[in-house]
Design a protein around this motif. Structure first.
Motif, PDB file in Angstrom:
ATOM      1  N   LEU A 203     -58.035  57.159  51.714  1.00 31.88           N
ATOM      2  CA  LEU A 203     -59.420  57.166  51.338  1.00 31.88           C
ATOM      3  C   LEU A 203     -59.795  58.445  50.638  1.00 31.88           C
ATOM      4  CD1 LEU A 203     -62.000  55.349  50.742  1.00 31.88           C
ATOM      5  CD2 LEU A 203     -62.831  56.339  53.067  1.00 31.88           C
ATOM      6  N   VAL A 204     -59.552  59.596  51.441  1.00 30.79           N
ATOM      7  CA  VAL A 204     -59.874  60.845  51.092  1.00 30.79           C
ATOM      8  C   VAL A 204     -59.406  61.138  49.761  1.00 30.79           C
ATOM      9  CG1 VAL A 204     -59.831  63.437  51.682  1.00 30.79           C
ATOM     10  CG2 VAL A 204     -60.399  61.625  53.174  1.00 30.79           C
ATOM     11  N   PHE A 205     -57.892  60.959  49.498  1.00 33.02           N
ATOM     12  CA  PHE A 205     -57.147  61.294  48.441  1.00 33.02           C
ATOM     13  C   PHE A 205     -57.480  60.388  47.390  1.00 33.02           C
ATOM     14  CE2 PHE A 205     -53.331  63.486  47.307  1.00 33.02           C
ATOM     15  CZ  PHE A 205     -53.018  62.987  45.947  1.00 33.02           C
ATOM     16  N   LEU A 206     -57.979  59.253  47.419  1.00 36.21           N
ATOM     17  CA  LEU A 206     -58.476  58.358  46.385  1.00 36.21           C
ATOM     18  C   LEU A 206     -59.825  58.960  45.775  1.00 36.21           C
ATOM     19  CD1 LEU A 206     -57.332  55.910  44.916  1.00 36.21           C
ATOM     20  CD2 LEU A 206     -59.011  54.493  46.274  1.00 36.21           C
ATOM     21  N   ILE A 207     -60.786  59.416  46.800  1.00 38.49           N
ATOM     22  CA  ILE A 207     -62.077  59.848  46.158  1.00 38.49           C
ATOM     23  C   ILE A 207     -61.952  61.136  45.523  1.00 38.49           C
ATOM     24  CG2 ILE A 207     -64.237  60.772  46.779  1.00 38.49           C
ATOM     25  CD1 ILE A 207     -64.198  58.607  49.305  1.00 38.49           C
ATOM     26  N   MET A 211     -62.633  62.224  42.147  1.00 36.11           N
ATOM     27  CA  MET A 211     -63.688  63.533  41.994  1.00 36.11           C
ATOM     28  C   MET A 211     -63.015  64.558  40.935  1.00 36.11           C
ATOM     29  SD  MET A 211     -65.421  65.163  45.161  1.00 36.11           S
ATOM     30  CE  MET A 211     -66.755  66.199  45.096  1.00 36.11           C
ATOM     31  N   SER A 212     -61.830  64.918  40.983  1.00 39.76           N
ATOM     32  CA  SER A 212     -61.260  65.858  40.191  1.00 39.76           C
ATOM     33  C   SER A 212     -61.061  65.513  38.735  1.00 39.76           C
ATOM     34  CB  SER A 212     -59.858  66.126  40.671  1.00 39.76           C
ATOM     35  OG  SER A 212     -59.008  65.154  40.327  1.00 39.76           O
ATOM     36  N   THR A 213     -61.065  64.440  38.504  1.00 39.17           N
ATOM     37  CA  THR A 213     -61.029  63.969  37.076  1.00 39.17           C
ATOM     38  C   THR A 213     -62.277  63.509  36.507  1.00 39.17           C
ATOM     39  OG1 THR A 213     -60.361  61.612  37.676  1.00 39.17           O
ATOM     40  CG2 THR A 213     -58.683  63.103  37.396  1.00 39.17           C
ATOM     41  N   ALA A 214     -63.292  63.738  37.131  1.00 40.48           N
ATOM     42  CA  ALA A 214     -64.592  63.355  36.620  1.00 40.48           C
ATOM     43  C   ALA A 214     -64.959  61.811  36.455  1.00 40.48           C
ATOM     44  CB  ALA A 214     -65.112  64.231  35.442  1.00 40.48           C
ATOM     45  N   VAL A 249     -54.710  63.076  31.860  1.00 37.08           N
ATOM     46  CA  VAL A 249     -53.516  63.252  32.395  1.00 37.08           C
ATOM     47  C   VAL A 249     -53.503  63.727  33.751  1.00 37.08           C
ATOM     48  CG1 VAL A 249     -51.914  65.093  32.132  1.00 37.08           C
ATOM     49  CG2 VAL A 249     -52.886  64.255  30.238  1.00 37.08           C
ATOM     50  N   LYS A 250     -54.566  64.643  34.065  1.00 40.36           N
ATOM     51  CA  LYS A 250     -54.665  64.738  35.570  1.00 40.36           C
ATOM     52  C   LYS A 250     -54.688  63.681  36.370  1.00 40.36           C
ATOM     53  CE  LYS A 250     -57.333  68.182  37.926  1.00 40.36           C
ATOM     54  NZ  LYS A 250     -58.422  68.584  38.113  1.00 40.36           N
ATOM     55  N   MET A 251     -55.501  62.578  36.059  1.00 42.32           N
ATOM     56  CA  MET A 251     -55.582  61.215  36.885  1.00 42.32           C
ATOM     57  C   MET A 251     -54.336  60.778  36.800  1.00 42.32           C
ATOM     58  SD  MET A 251     -58.466  58.588  36.835  1.00 42.32           S
ATOM     59  CE  MET A 251     -58.155  57.330  35.454  1.00 42.32           C
ATOM     60  N   TYR A 252     -53.491  60.780  35.620  1.00 39.26           N
ATOM     61  CA  TYR A 252     -52.261  60.082  35.774  1.00 39.26           C
ATOM     62  C   TYR A 252     -51.129  60.808  36.742  1.00 39.26           C
ATOM     63  CZ  TYR A 252     -47.249  59.325  33.908  1.00 39.26           C
ATOM     64  OH  TYR A 252     -45.850  59.204  33.806  1.00 39.26           O
ATOM     65  N   VAL A 253     -51.329  62.186  36.794  1.00 36.83           N
ATOM     66  CA  VAL A 253     -50.451  62.947  37.717  1.00 36.83           C
ATOM     67  C   VAL A 253     -50.751  62.580  39.107  1.00 36.83           C
ATOM     68  CG1 VAL A 253     -49.789  65.407  38.710  1.00 36.83           C
ATOM     69  CG2 VAL A 253     -49.942  64.591  36.260  1.00 36.83           C
ATOM     70  N   LEU A 254     -52.151  62.697  39.262  1.00 39.55           N
ATOM     71  CA  LEU A 254     -52.532  62.365  40.937  1.00 39.55           C
ATOM     72  C   LEU A 254     -52.570  61.026  41.209  1.00 39.55           C
ATOM     73  CD1 LEU A 254     -56.272  64.347  40.789  1.00 39.55           C
ATOM     74  CD2 LEU A 254     -54.197  64.580  42.563  1.00 39.55           C
TER      75      LEU A 254
END
Lengths: 341, 387, 168, 146
Positions: A203-207, A211-214, A249-254
């Motif tokens: 859950l934390v990782f998903l949030i 959060m990191s990719t706005a 891209v960041k969302m893709y990597v995450l």
């Protein structure tokens, strides 16, 4: 060295994992196509929830999928205006580095048992460390465009980066404990569903990915109704295209990382198929796509948090949850409970 | 110390400000001082009115508050009818209130939509403007126009209600009630919206009175004032509905007040559709001036022809005052006539102009991100304020 | 006075539950609209709405019925209608740039020489083209370049606006 | 209406039948204070009217009440006359803060100086000369002939 040998050498070089992966498969090419698909899907999903059509008239039969190619061409041929008193070099380099560094972590993400560009015992930590490079350039962009709104946007991005990175590290550590190793290839190899192992960390990782990719409730840095486009206010043309693409891209990597850590990588594929990277790679991509589609669906549902809400969530909620996740995984390893799949 | 203060100009081309500008002094993320700067869409309605005949002023007074045109038109006509000494028949008053209430609902949806996009929820914006379409379609069936109805004329209204209107209106109202539940689930009860609006821009009751604020912004702070209840005009005294008064006075209360007012208006429209009496829709002394050929045209199509005198209306010298509860608040009209066919002076005070004073009072001490939240919750309409 | 940041309602345990429940309800409503609800918009200009009888569009002029009483020019709020002397009589010419479709001229014309028309989306390449002399005004608004597919709107309790092919 | 008129007379205000008070410009502040003490707590509109023949500006304050139920049904009119060549009048902003933007607009469009109201520029662009709402400020009017 006759020409045919040269060609054969180049082809073999291209097929080497450490070249093929970053350029083609989990790297730039697929990410590029995926970004266009994702942005189109985001606009279509938001449109459908809002009872309207969304992009349509470019290639009408496919529902306007080429609209994004048209947008990309527009960005390519649009003249990027550089404000007179902006810091020129940094102004241009900012988006390029932002977009570029967002790719680096794919260098360590395995696609199948045998096909991984670089392998090391601590590849998980390296990926996490590489992840935190790219957001710094938001601050640089915010400062370089010499505009009050982008300065505020950049500072907001700075606050948010700090608030979500610590829960990110702790939650990955929490799940790595259960796998007992820091090597991504081994983690993926164990074919365990991380979500069932430690749901809190998942859950934390998903949030944190959203959060990191706005993604929507946290789209604070470039909140157009408050500070126009945040750090990217002064940008136009391909420079603006790069900044927009960087967050995808960041969302893709995450989400690739999320699939490996929590959705069991290329889980249902058995031994004979893992040799050739295509099938497991596609399965992993499909799972990552699911995570991303959930992320972009949030645009149709949520308004925007205020900066202090996001910081409170980051520092208070996620931090405590990630500590909880660590204790939870400690509890499991301590009780030597047979780790079920 | 002054280096810390950052001066920001938000507007007039800013996505978060409409056609006005905020001159903001910010310390970090906290607003130290806020000054609204309006007048960008001033079109001098009061000066133009002095060069127009009385009938030609109807479309003129509708234009500033375009999201809510029936109420300024009604307010101007109520003042004009005091000067002309004309009384509209019963059915015409019912039709006037019907159009005013339908206009109030789709004006509130406009306000909710704007608040939605200000907070970032594009779905609330698109839904708001989609549901407006249901009401606009009904108004188009009744008056022949989508937004600028010019439906209310001295002595009555221009068209009668078509037969298919009642059944279609009841269906639309049932649909709107179903939709309001989805608004609650997705936007109004959404925890992110609550976090953005609760406790933001709190307007205490005594400040609301002291600053002379109007409309849902006033009632959301606990002041029991609604022109339809305090001084009922048209047939509001015959209709039973209750005044929506909340007490928190923050942006969330203003949003909820608007949604509750939509429900009240639905109740009113249902009563009108049930109780509307038969009869003429234009005052007797004007109706008899219409040539008989056009009286049959009216009885067959329901569209009323103007008597020729409308082109040169000459009320007796004097002055008249009227006030009406518009969607955003109280309209106030003051018409002075000197016996010619043009008014000597027309004073139009629109609700948004009475709400402008709130910005510098409410914005201090909040964060930058609260500007759109407070601006959206006040349902401020720049052309309506600038006139 | 900085108000408290209460992203998680401070109502203790209950507050957190209601927040999570609020999130779930919002997401489910979004999903419901994603999957079940049909679209409400139509593809204008391929499809167009069938306008009700008496829709106030561009006014249409019949020169034969006109008794040149110039009431229409007197009442026009936007000064769009101007009288033009042809021979001995005066006939109205219209400037569609200024016309606001209020229908005052149609409603006051004692001879019925002016009528409503459902045309509301006529466009031209320059402003002068929109100033119609009485003869051109009498020809009525030109036909749109293509025929959109006309759909009738029916108000519906489930989906709001339903678009059907007009049977009549 | 009668009880309201009585309540006003009790406070020593000469109020006409139609709830109208005519006040000389010099005494506007005390009259306004008395009216506010009766219960009228906000101003609905400040209207300037230009009478060029009599060389006079009339300023009409329409005042009403939110807190007092009975008074909220009525609108009290306060009429003041000031000379046209040097239009000066004390501002009522400290008595009724709700008058700030209403006075500012009247002062900008008529050229009337409300002493004490700091807000000057509201509607018109900064570089606009002339006072539009005065009768001698002509705007083009079109006939009905082409």
């Amino acid at each position: 060295m006759s020409v045919s040998e040269l060609i054969r050498w180049i082809v073999s070089l291209l097929l080497k994992p450490y070249v093929f992966a970053p350029i083609f498969f989990p790297g730039i090419a697929t990410a590029f196509i995926l970004i266009l698909l994702l942005i189109w899907l985001e606009r279509k999903i938001a449109a459908k929830v809002q009872l309207r059509y969304g992009p349509l008239y470019v290639s009408k039969r496919f529902g306007g999928i080429l609209q994004l190619v048209a947008d990309l061409l527009r960005y390519l041929f649009q003249e990027p205006i550089i404000p007179k008193n902006a810091d020129k070099i940094v102004f241009i380099l900012g988006p390029i580095l932002l977009f570029g560094t967002a790719y680096i972590p794919t260098a360590l993400i395995p696609v199948s048992g045998s096909f991984v560009p670089f392998r090391s015992e601590v590849s998980l930590l390296v990926v996490i460390a590489l992840l935190s490079i790219s957001p710094l350039f938001d601050l640089v962009i915010g400062w370089a465009s010499n505009n009050k709104f982008s300065l505020i946007g950049g500072l907001r991005e700075g606050y948010i980066i700090v608030s979500y990175e610590i829960p990110l590290f702790i939650s990955t550590i929490a799940i790595a404990m259960l796998y007992g190793t820091l090597d991504l290839v081994e983690i993926a190899g164990q074919n365990k569903w991380g979500v069932l192992l430690n749901p809190i960390a998942a859950l934390v990782f998903l949030i944190v990915t959203y959060m990191s990719t706005a993604r929507f409730p946290f789209e604070i840095a470039e909140a157009e109704s408050e500070i126009v486009m945040g750090p990217y206010t002064e940008y136009s043309g391909i420079l603006y295209g790069l900044t927009m693409g960087a967050s995808y891209v960041k969302m893709y990597v995450l989400s690739l990382l999320f699939t490996i850590l929590f959705l069991g990588g290329w889980n249902p594929v058995f031994w004979p198929f893992t040799l050739h990277p295509i099938l497991p790679g596609l399965i992993m991509l499909a799972k990552a796509l699911v995570v991303m589609v959930i992320g972009i669906f949030l645009r149709a549902v949520y308004p925007r948090y205020r900066i202090d809400h996001a910081l409170s969530i980051g520092w208070k909620l996620l931090l405590t949850l990630s500590f909880l996740a660590v204790c939870y995984s400690l509890l499991i390893t301590y009780l030597q409970v047979v780790v079920w799949v | 110390m002054s280096e810390r203060i950052l001066e920001l100009y938000i507007g007039p081309q800013h996505p978060g400000s409409g056609h006005m500008r905020f001159h903001i002094k910010v310390d970090g993320d906290i607003i130290v001082e806020a000054q609204p700067n309006i007048g960008y869409v001033h079109r001098a309605v009061e000066k133009i009115a002095e060069t127009k005949k009385y009938i030609q002023i109807i479309p003129l007074v509708e234009r500033p508050s375009l999201a809510d045109t029936a109420n300024p038109n009604l307010c101007y006509i109520l003042a004009l009818e005091k000067l002309l000494g004309v009384e509209p028949p019963e059915r015409a008053s019912y039709l006037r209130v019907l159009l005013a209430e339908m206009n109030r609902i789709h004006s509130h949806f406009y306000g909710i939509g704007i608040l939605g996009i200000m907070l970032g929820s594009s779905t609330a914006f698109m839904w708001g403007f989609a549901d407006r379409e249901i009401l606009i379609d009904l108004c188009q069936l009744l008056t022949g126009a989508r937004i600028t109805y010019s439906y209310i004329i001295p002595g009555g209204v221009r068209r009668d209600m078509p037969k298919s209107f009642v059944e279609r209106a009841l269906k639309a109202l049932r649909y709107i009630e179903k939709r309001l539940k989805d608004y609650d689930n997705l936007f109004i009860e959404n925890p992110v919206t609550k976090a953005r609006l609760e406790g933001v821009g709190v307007l205490k009751k005594k400040d609301a009175i002291r600053l002379g604020v109007v409309g849902p912004n006033l009632r959301a702070s606990g002041v029991r004032y609604d022109v339809r209840k305090n001084t009922p005009y048209c047939v509001y005294d015959k209709l039973d509905f209750d005044m929506v008064v909340l007490k928190e006075g923050d942006s969330y209360a203003r949003l909820r007040a608007r949604v509750l007012e939509i429900k009240e208006s639905i109740k009113i429209i249902r009563q009108i559709l049930k109780e509307i009496p038969e009869g003429p829709i234009l005052a007797e002394n004007y109706y008899k001036m219409i040539p008989p050929k056009w009286k049959d045209y009216y009885s067959s199509t329901g569209i009323l022809k103007f008597p020729a005198i409308f082109a040169r209306l000459k009320p007796s010298p004097g002055e008249a005052v009227a006030r009406v509860e518009g969607g955003r608040g109280e309209f106030f009209f003051y018409v002075i006539s000197d016996g010619t066919d043009k008014p000597y002076r027309l004073r139009m005070v629109s609700p948004s102009y009475r709400n402008v004073i709130l910005f510098s009072h409410l914005l201090k001490g909040h964060r930058i991100a609260d500007i759109p939240a407070i601006y959206g919750s006040l349902d401020y309409f720049p052309p309506g304020a600038d006139r | 006075m900085l108000q408290p940041t209460h992203y998680i309602p401070t109502g203790g345990g209950m507050g957190v539950i209601s927040a999570v429940e609020g999130h779930v309800r919002a997401l489910l409503t979004g999903l419901k609209y994603l999957v079940t609800k049909p679209r409400i918009t139509i593809l204008y200009p391929e499809q167009a709405e069938e306008l009700p009888q008496g829709y106030r569009g561009m006014p249409v002029y019949h020169k034969d019925k006109c008794i040149s009483c110039s009431l229409c020019a007197n009442i026009c709020p936007a000064n769009a209608m101007k009288m033009v002397k042809i021979g001995k009589k005066k006939y109205p010419s219209i400037n569609y740039n200024r016309c606001i479709f209020c229908g005052f001229c149609v409603d006051i014309c004692p001879a019925g020489a002016l009528e409503y028309s459902p045309v509301h989306d006529y466009a031209s390449y320059n402003l002068e083209e929109l100033e119609f002399s009485p003869e051109k005004f009498a020809e009525g608004p030109p036909e749109p370049p293509f025929k959109p597919e006309i759909l009738r709107i029916e108000t519906d309790e489930e989906v709001g606006l339903k678009y059907v092919h007009p049977k009549s | 209406m009668q009880e309201i008129a009585e309540r006003l007379k009790a406070k020593g205000l000469k109020v006409g039948e139609d709830l109208k008070i005519v006040v000389p410009a010099s005494k506007i502040k005390e009259e306004a204070r008395k009216v506010r003490d009766v219960g009228y707590d906000h101003v609905k509109s400040v209207t300037g009217i230009d009478y060029p023949h009599d060389g006079v500006f009339k300023i009409i304050y329409h005042v009403s009440s939110y807190s007092d139920r009975q008074l909220s049904k009525s609108i009290l009119t306060i009429e003041v006359e000031i000379s046209r060549d040097n239009p000066q009048i004390p501002s009522l902003i400290d008595i009724w803060p709700s008058v700030k933007y209403l006075e500012a607009e009247t002062s900008e469009l008529f050229g009337i100086e409300f002493q004490g109201n700091s807000l000057k520029k509201v509607m018109l662009p900064e570089d606009f000369e002339g006072f539009p709402l005065r009768r001698d400020f002509k705007i083009p009017v079109e006939g009905i002939e082409k």
